[in-house]
Design a protein around this motif. Structure first.
Motif, short mmCIF file in Angstrom:
data_model
loop_
_atom_site.label_atom_id
_atom_site.label_comp_id
_atom_site.label_asym_id
_atom_site.label_seq_id
_atom_site.Cartn_x
_atom_site.Cartn_y
_atom_site.Cartn_z
N ARG A 159 39.81 46.44 39.18
CA ARG A 159 38.37 46.29 38.92
C ARG A 159 37.54 47.08 39.92
NH1 ARG A 159 38.10 41.05 38.98
NH2 ARG A 159 37.42 40.81 41.15
N ALA A 185 33.11 49.62 31.31
CA ALA A 185 33.73 48.65 30.41
C ALA A 185 35.04 48.13 30.97
CB ALA A 185 33.95 49.29 29.04
N LEU A 186 35.83 49.02 31.55
CA LEU A 186 37.10 48.59 32.14
C LEU A 186 36.86 47.67 33.34
CD1 LEU A 186 40.19 48.85 32.15
CD2 LEU A 186 39.93 50.84 33.65
N THR A 245 40.67 41.79 35.34
CA THR A 245 40.55 40.72 36.34
C THR A 245 41.27 41.05 37.64
OG1 THR A 245 42.47 39.60 35.36
CG2 THR A 245 40.29 38.95 34.56
N ARG A 297 36.07 44.18 32.12
CA ARG A 297 37.08 43.45 31.33
C ARG A 297 38.27 43.02 32.16
NH1 ARG A 297 36.82 43.38 25.90
NH2 ARG A 297 39.09 43.11 25.80
#
Length: 818
Positions: A234, A223-224, A229, A227
């Protein structure tokens, strides 16, 4: 006379001159800028000998970039400081009191975490990153020191879990407060990963709870990663999610596979399903097609594993394979049928379908050995032909290494139905590929082959089942729709065989024929039915009634092959012996010659002729053990070849007919125990001379090409035999024939008869004179031969030029002959 320009012309002239001035000014300014830069570089160069170095030395570039040198120094310094802090904590810790130890470590940690703030204000970002990394490492040492001094009674696992969570929160807050630092947030993501699984282990939870904690950790990282950028954050979150996901898969799989009770198995299945849902969710949320396809494929495989683990643990024997397959087919149906899947068309759907297809392909490969037993097993009947139908004529698939045939039957049937449904759905949606329909046909054929093994049919029932399967396949080849159905404007796709159903029918018919070898009546009946079936199919396909007229030659070859086998079986049943069997087998090539003549220039003709020739070879092979029968069979084959040569386009078969006739004559002479070589060579010589006489009429044909082969076929073998013959009739007859050939060659001025006849005549005369020469050699003194040789050499040497001229004249005279 003065020519004053008009105002417009003068204006154009002035504009042109101003343009030239602007271009010149720009050129001078560029030159001035280059000179200023060159003077500045010379002034910045160090004084001394290096300033006067040649241009080659001055043009050397540094091997390392300034930023690389800076980063290397900063990283190395940070590592050294971290090592020093660890050594201080572990070695020198006991030399200071508790107040001193806490003060020193706390002060150093606060200083390391506060220094980056000041460094960022001064623009030293790289140095700030290094010092921040040292500060983060010191917080780990603080947690370790706090556990050793203040809370030694807390278990290590619990303290590690709490420390990981606390450090993750602290580093995340630190990184969010000063976002210019890129290291704290990725480090916080990594350090918090083991917190939840370690907490589950510390709380003495069961293994499913620990595996669930790993699944939750992987889901948080995924999920991280979806989400944020920031590239570094990421990437770190994605790597952490993949690592945790792999651990979740291993833990869930181990739980599901090693469990023995129902609740534990269900818990493992739920965990696998959770990981599958997580993989599909990541694939659905990802915007990259490659990641979406890979995630959906992984999720699909895990979903099949989650759904199939319960029946795999509950069902006995080979039945778990059926359970896995049903789960895979359920996944494919859920994805394909409209209204059953919320997923839009795209990589996610393709990945799930690919997962279903991989499991289905694995089930088909698992079933392949039993299908091979049903197809190749009847070949064992060749070991004892016509021994009678035993109680268990089919090969038994009950070997422990082979799957259960009943399970294989259900698996193949389900796969065939599913693949056919997919082909129908794809055709409705605009897909026109032949492979789904072809795959469904092959799977259904495999299931039909396994059916007699499953039911343990008696002999005659098994033979009937194979015959029915062959008939059904031939009917599909005749009446069935084509495998390829091109759409509007699309070129027809070419299937991998003239027709797949016909190919499968040929394979099944071979198994049927081998299976029928166990009983005489079965052999005759099956071969007769197969001959009729393939003959009817060939007629139908040739007439265009079926979808594949190009398959007619295949059916024709099969019909002639089984017809030849039927003739051999009838001969064996009637006990005709080699002669009768060979003559009966010649019915097949005779029918082929008649049918080829009736067909004429038809695509079916070559297949018929080739099959007839092969049948004739079988007849020759059967008659090989009996010379008179072989001579008769070769002669009849020569008649058939001659009949074929009468048709236009088959004139070259006449050579084969002549060779067959000659072989037949030779075999007959050998059977009569004729040892005279002229009896074998004269049948060749006479036709060869007749053909040479006809070819001589063509312009440019020499006597060597026309008469050379025919004359050599008789003269040379007879000459070789005459030299070893002590009698006088053969040399006399051969010499007479050679004299006649020589005179004919001289009369018609032909090279070949003159040379071959004259050489043969001379050698025959030498053979007749040889005994007298031997006697004379025994009477004369031994020195006479060297003396005569020396006199000959002297004579030749003295008249060499004259003799050489005579040889040239003889050569020219011989060359002027025909």
């Amino acid at each position: 006379m003065t020519n004053n320009p008009t105002p417009a012309e003068e204006l154009r002239y002035l504009d042109r001159e101003l343009g030239h001035l602007d271009a010149r000014r720009a050129q001078l300014l560029m030159r001035r800028a280059w000179l200023v830069a060159a003077i500045g570089a010379a002034a910045a160069a160090p004084a001394g000998p290096s300033a006067a170095a040649p241009a080659g030395a001055a043009g050397r570039r540094p091997e390392a970039r300034a930023s690389g040198v800076q980063n290397t120094l900063l990283v190395l310094g940070g590592v050294l400081l971290t090592v020093a802090a660890i050594a201080f904590t572990l070695v020198s810790w006991g030399r200071m009191g508790i107040v001193g130890r806490s003060s020193v470590l706390g002060a150093v940690t606060v200083a390391a975490l506060g220094a980056p703030v000041l460094l960022l204000r001064r623009g030293l970002r790289s140095t700030a990153e290094t010092v921040a990394g040292i500060g983060l490492a010191l917080t780990v040492l603080d947690a370790y020191a706090l556990h050793r001094v203040a809370l030694p009674g807390v278990p290590g696992t619990e303290w590690t879990a709490a420390s990981a969570a606390a450090l993750g929160a602290l580093w995340a807050g630190y990184g969010l407060r000063w976002r210019a630092l890129r290291l704290p947030l990725p480090a916080a993501v990594l350090v918090v990963q083991p917190a939840l699984p370690l907490w589950a282990l510390a709380s003495a939870a069961d293994f499913p709870v620990v595996a669930g904690a790993i699944v939750v950790t992987s889901a948080s990282g995924a999920a991280l990663a979806l989400r944020v950028t920031t590239p570094a954050l990421r990437t770190t979150a994605a790597v952490a999610a993949l690592t945790s996901g792999l651990g979740a898969v291993l833990a869930s799989g181990w739980q599901a596979w090693s469990a023995t009770s129902g609740p534990d198995i269900a818990a493992g299945a739920v965990l696998l399903a959770s990981v599958a849902v997580l993989a599909v969710a990541v694939a659905h949320a990802s915007g990259r097609p490659g990641i979406a396809l890979t995630g959906a494929l992984t999720g699909g495989l895990l979903a099949v594993a989650a759904l199939g683990v319960v029946p795999a643990k509950a069902l006995p024997g080979d039945w778990p394979a059926a359970g896995w397959l049903l789960c895979a087919l359920a996944l494919g149906v859920t994805v394909l049928l409209p209204g059953t899947s919320p997923l839009p068309p795209g990589p996610v759907r393709r990945g799930l379908l690919l997962a279903s297809g991989i499991v289905s392909a694995g089930a088909a490969l698992w079933s392949a050995p039993v299908v091979a037993v049903g197809l190749v097993g009847p070949v064992r009947n060749t070991e004892d032909v016509w021994s009678g139908a035993g109680a268990d004529p089919l090969p038994s698939p009950l070997d422990a290494r082979l799957p259960d045939p009943l399970v294989v039957l259900l698996v193949l049937g389900a796969l065939a139905v599913a693949l056919y449904g997919y082909a129908v759905l794809a055709r409705r949606r605009g897909g026109h590929g032949p492979w789904p329909s072809l795959g469904a046909l092959v799977l259904a054929w495999g299931a039909a082959l396994v059916l007699p093994l499953t039911l343990r049919l008696p002999y005659w029932a098994a033979v009937a089942a194979y015959l029915v399967l062959t008939t059904v396949l031939l009917a599909l080849a005749w009446f069935g729709r084509p495998v390829t159905a091109p759409g509007p404007g699309a070129a027809p796709a070419v299937p991998p065989f003239p027709h797949p159903a016909l190919a499968l029918a040929v394979l099944t018919s071979l198994s049927t024929a081998f299976l029928a070898l166990a009983a005489e009546v079965a052999t005759l009946t099956v071969l007769a039915l197969l001959t009729t079936l393939f003959a009817v199919t060939c007629t139908a396909l040739r007439s265009g009634a079926g979808p594949a007229p190009t398959a007619a030659p295949v059916a024709a070859v099969a019909a002639f092959a089984y017809g030849t086998g039927l003739l051999g079986a009838v001969a064996a049943s009637l006990e005709l012996g080699p002669t009768g069997t060979a003559l009966l087998l010649l019915v097949a090539p005779t029918a082929a010659v008649v049918l080829a003549g009736w067909l004429g220039d038809d695509p079916l003709t070559p297949a018929v002729e080739i099959t007839g020739a092969v049948a004739a070879l079988f007849a020759v092979g059967v008659a090989m053990s009996h010379a008179p029968a072989l001579a008769l069979v070769l002669g009849l084959c020569g008649v058939l070849a001659g009949a074929t040569a009468l048709r236009s386009g088959r004139r070259s078969v006449g050579y084969a007919a002549a060779a067959l006739f000659l072989l037949a004559a030779w075999v007959r002479l050998a059977a009569w125990e004729v040892g005279t070589p002229e009896a074998y060579t004269l049948p060749v010589t006479v036709p060869a001379l007749v053909v040479g006489l006809l070819r001589r009429r063509r312009p440019g044909t020499t006597s060597w090409r026309a008469y050379g082969p025919g004359l050599a076929a008789t003269l040379l073998p007879s000459l070789a035999t005459a030299w070893s013959d002590p009698g006088w009739p053969r040399p006399l007859l051969l010499g007479t024939a050679a004299l006649a050939v020589t005179l004919l060659g001289a009369r018609h001025r032909l090279q070949a008869p003159l040379a071959l006849g004259g050489a043969t005549l001379g050698l025959v005369a030498l053979h007749e004179l040889a005994p007298y020469l031997v006697q004379l050699a025994g009477v004369l003194p031994r020195w006479l031969a060297p003396a005569l040789a020396g006199l000959l050499l002297l004579a030749v040497g003295a008249t060499y030029e004259h003799r050489l001229r005579d040889v040239r004249r003889a050569k020219d005279a011989l060359g002027r002959l025909g």
